[in-house]
Design a protein around this motif. Structure first.
Motif, PDB file in Angstrom:
ATOM      1  N   LEU A  85       6.121   4.417  -7.059  1.00 13.68           N
ATOM      2  CA  LEU A  85       6.805   3.414  -6.239  1.00 13.68           C
ATOM      3  C   LEU A  85       7.621   4.084  -5.139  1.00 13.68           C
ATOM      4  O   LEU A  85       7.696   3.577  -4.010  1.00 13.68           O
ATOM      5  N   MET A 122      -0.583  -0.184  -1.238  1.00 14.08           N
ATOM      6  CA  MET A 122       0.587  -0.879  -1.743  1.00 14.08           C
ATOM      7  C   MET A 122       1.648  -1.078  -0.656  1.00 14.08           C
ATOM      8  O   MET A 122       2.224  -2.166  -0.533  1.00 14.08           O
ATOM      9  N   GLU A 126       2.867  -4.742   0.737  1.00 13.93           N
ATOM     10  CA  GLU A 126       4.256  -5.216   0.675  1.00 13.93           C
ATOM     11  C   GLU A 126       4.761  -5.670   2.035  1.00 13.93           C
ATOM     12  O   GLU A 126       5.665  -6.498   2.124  1.00 13.93           O
ATOM     13  N   THR A 158      -0.894  -1.643 -12.811  1.00 15.66           N
ATOM     14  CA  THR A 158      -1.795  -1.904 -11.688  1.00 15.66           C
ATOM     15  C   THR A 158      -1.224  -3.041 -10.857  1.00 15.66           C
ATOM     16  O   THR A 158      -1.077  -4.162 -11.344  1.00 15.66           O
ATOM     17  N   MET A 159      -0.853  -2.728  -9.632  1.00 17.81           N
ATOM     18  CA  MET A 159      -0.295  -3.732  -8.734  1.00 17.81           C
ATOM     19  C   MET A 159      -1.448  -4.475  -8.070  1.00 17.81           C
ATOM     20  O   MET A 159      -2.411  -3.855  -7.636  1.00 17.81           O
ATOM     21  N   ASN A 160      -1.311  -5.774  -8.003  1.00 14.53           N
ATOM     22  CA  ASN A 160      -2.333  -6.551  -7.316  1.00 14.53           C
ATOM     23  C   ASN A 160      -2.055  -6.531  -5.819  1.00 14.53           C
ATOM     24  O   ASN A 160      -1.041  -7.043  -5.372  1.00 14.53           O
ATOM     25  N   CYS A 161      -2.925  -5.903  -5.061  1.00 14.97           N
ATOM     26  CA  CYS A 161      -2.714  -5.728  -3.626  1.00 14.97           C
ATOM     27  C   CYS A 161      -3.909  -6.298  -2.872  1.00 14.97           C
ATOM     28  O   CYS A 161      -4.755  -6.957  -3.450  1.00 14.97           O
TER      29      CYS A 161
END
Ligand SMILES: [Zn+2]
Length: 452
Positions: A85, A122, A126, A158-161
């Motif tokens: 991050l 990511m 954002e 796992t970020m949803n991007c």
């Protein structure tokens, strides 16, 4: 033929609009960058290694197309860049700083492999911004996927991007990538063989019907792409065309399908479980996704061999239903197999695919009825484990558990975990429901020629 399939995939994918895979693609990507960003200035994000691989070509191509360039963000080559991050936040700050410096919104361009792509994906997501990736290694199929695996405080999420708007792969660049990255891509693409077989079975019992169009996108080129392990290991650019196409198509197929089923089956659960155990995480570079998937794929091909040796058409459904365990017993077994939060996760996932005796009868009857067609389809899909092991070793990929720091007992112990790990229905579930599971796992390891 692959060009047509790639064009179809790009047409049908809802997030990626342009893909260029060719020798010299980085030198030639100016018009694509101009069109993708509508003439916006670029911010190239790379590390010292990936910059050296494709940074100058990309920048020159942008300049020739009349695009302005903000000052590039280049991470040091060492220590190894992590998808954290913190690093994503640093890139986000660099993007807004570049906006201010250029007087308008810039188009972020990730020049690199998995980690850089995930970080820029990511950061851009954002900011509600699209981005482009110039891939420097054929190392996994996540380039064109929407997810970004990011670690925070040692936990991987796992970020949803949003997937990249455009993807460029220069085959001359990817052919020069470090051998371990090529091996990783080979392993990740090979997963489509048992992963596809799992989908065939889920289709046969009516759980997840095959989408024939998506199937074709992801499966058409796999066999051919995997057929040149020596040339890939030797860094011959022509051999990379199939591997890169296959990995890109796999990501695009997930966009078209709206899920990961087309690209992964039980072989990926082995990889995820080892990842959660931090297997090889302290190596430099850390043990790759594809290295773990390669061994998971080998394990699943070996399991499929034993499964296919059974006479499914003669399965005694009454006996299987009589032996079927009530949910309470299954849950107790899951809690013996896993500890902590993972146990809760596995209970929830397995509950979602658990059926009562009537449901089991229905599934097994469907499997038996459809078996002649299913068997033929599986036979066409699968390859012998020993042949595949040979291919892995020619590609320079891990071909035995010890190559990734596991012993044979550790590999065997992963089988029950993989069965419980996800709600997705695979051959591991079919075997469990037929009452064959433990015997088949024992058979996989009875002949140790694959593992020693
Ligand atoms: Zn994968």
């Amino acid at each position: 033929m692959m060009d047509d399939i790639l064009a179809t995939a790009v047409r049908d994918a809802d997030q990626t609009e342009a893909v260029a895979v060719a020798r010299g693609a980085a030198d030639d990507c100016g018009p694509l960058l101009r069109q993708t960003g509508d003439g916006a200035p670029l911010l190239v994000v790379a590390d010292e290694n990936t910059w050296a691989a494709a940074g100058p070509q990309t920048s020159r191509a942008a300049s020739s197309a009349g695009l302005q360039l903000a000052e590039s963000m280049v991470f040091p080559a060492s220590p190894t860049l992590y998808a954290s991050l913190d690093n994503a936040a640093a890139i986000r700050d660099a993007i807004t700083a570049a906006d201010a410096a250029m007087g308008r919104e810039v188009l972020p361009v990730a020049v690199g492999a998995g980690t850089l792509n995930d970080l820029v994906k990511m950061a851009a997501h954002e900011l509600g911004r699209r981005y482009v990736v110039v891939g420097t290694a054929a190392s996994m199929d996540g380039y064109t996927g929407a997810g970004a695996p990011i670690s925070n405080d040692g936990v991987k999420i796992t970020m949803n991007c949003t997937a990249p708007k455009a993807v460029v792969f220069d085959l001359d660049v990817t052919a020069q990538a470090p051998a371990w990255m090529v091996a990783s891509g080979y392993g990740d693409l090979a997963a489509k063989i048992p992963g596809g077989a799992d989908w065939i079975l889920a289709d046969a019992v009516g759980i997840e019907p095959i989408d024939e169009h998506v199937w074709k996108l992801v499966q058409s080129g796999v066999r051919e792409a995997l057929a040149h392990p020596r040339e890939l290991a030797a860094g011959q650019p022509e051999a990379f065309s199939g591997l890169v196409d296959g990995l890109v198509l796999s990501g695009l197929a997930m966009q078209v399908y709206g899920g990961t089923r087309p690209a992964s089956g039980a072989e990926h659960y082995f990889s995820h479980i080892w990842e959660l155990d931090h297997l090889g995480a302290d190596q430099d570079p850390p043990l790759s996704h594809g290295a773990k998937v390669a061994v998971g794929t080998l394990a699943m091909l070996a399991f499929y061999e034993r499964f296919m040796a059974r006479d499914v058409a003669a399965l005694d459904v009454d006996a299987a239903v009589a032996a079927w365990r009530p949910w309470e017993e299954v849950e107790a077994d899951i809690r013996r197999t896993f500890t902590g939060a993972l146990a809760e996760h596995a209970v929830k996932e397995t509950r979602a695919k658990y059926v009562d005796g009537d449901g089991l009868r229905q599934r097994l009857e469907l499997l038996k009825q459809s078996w002649p067609a299913t068997q033929a389809r599986l036979e066409e899909q699968l390859v012998p484990a020993a042949d595949f092991q040979q291919q892995l070793s020619l590609a320079g990929a891990p071909s035995r558990p010890q190559d990734i720091g596991l012993d044979v007992a550790g590999l065997k112990a992963t089988f029950p975990k993989a069965m419980y790990y996800r709600s997705r229905y695979t051959v591991l579930d079919v075997a469990r429901e037929a009452g064959w599971y433990d015997q088949l796992v024992d058979e996989v390891f009875a002949n140790d020629s694959l593992w020693s």
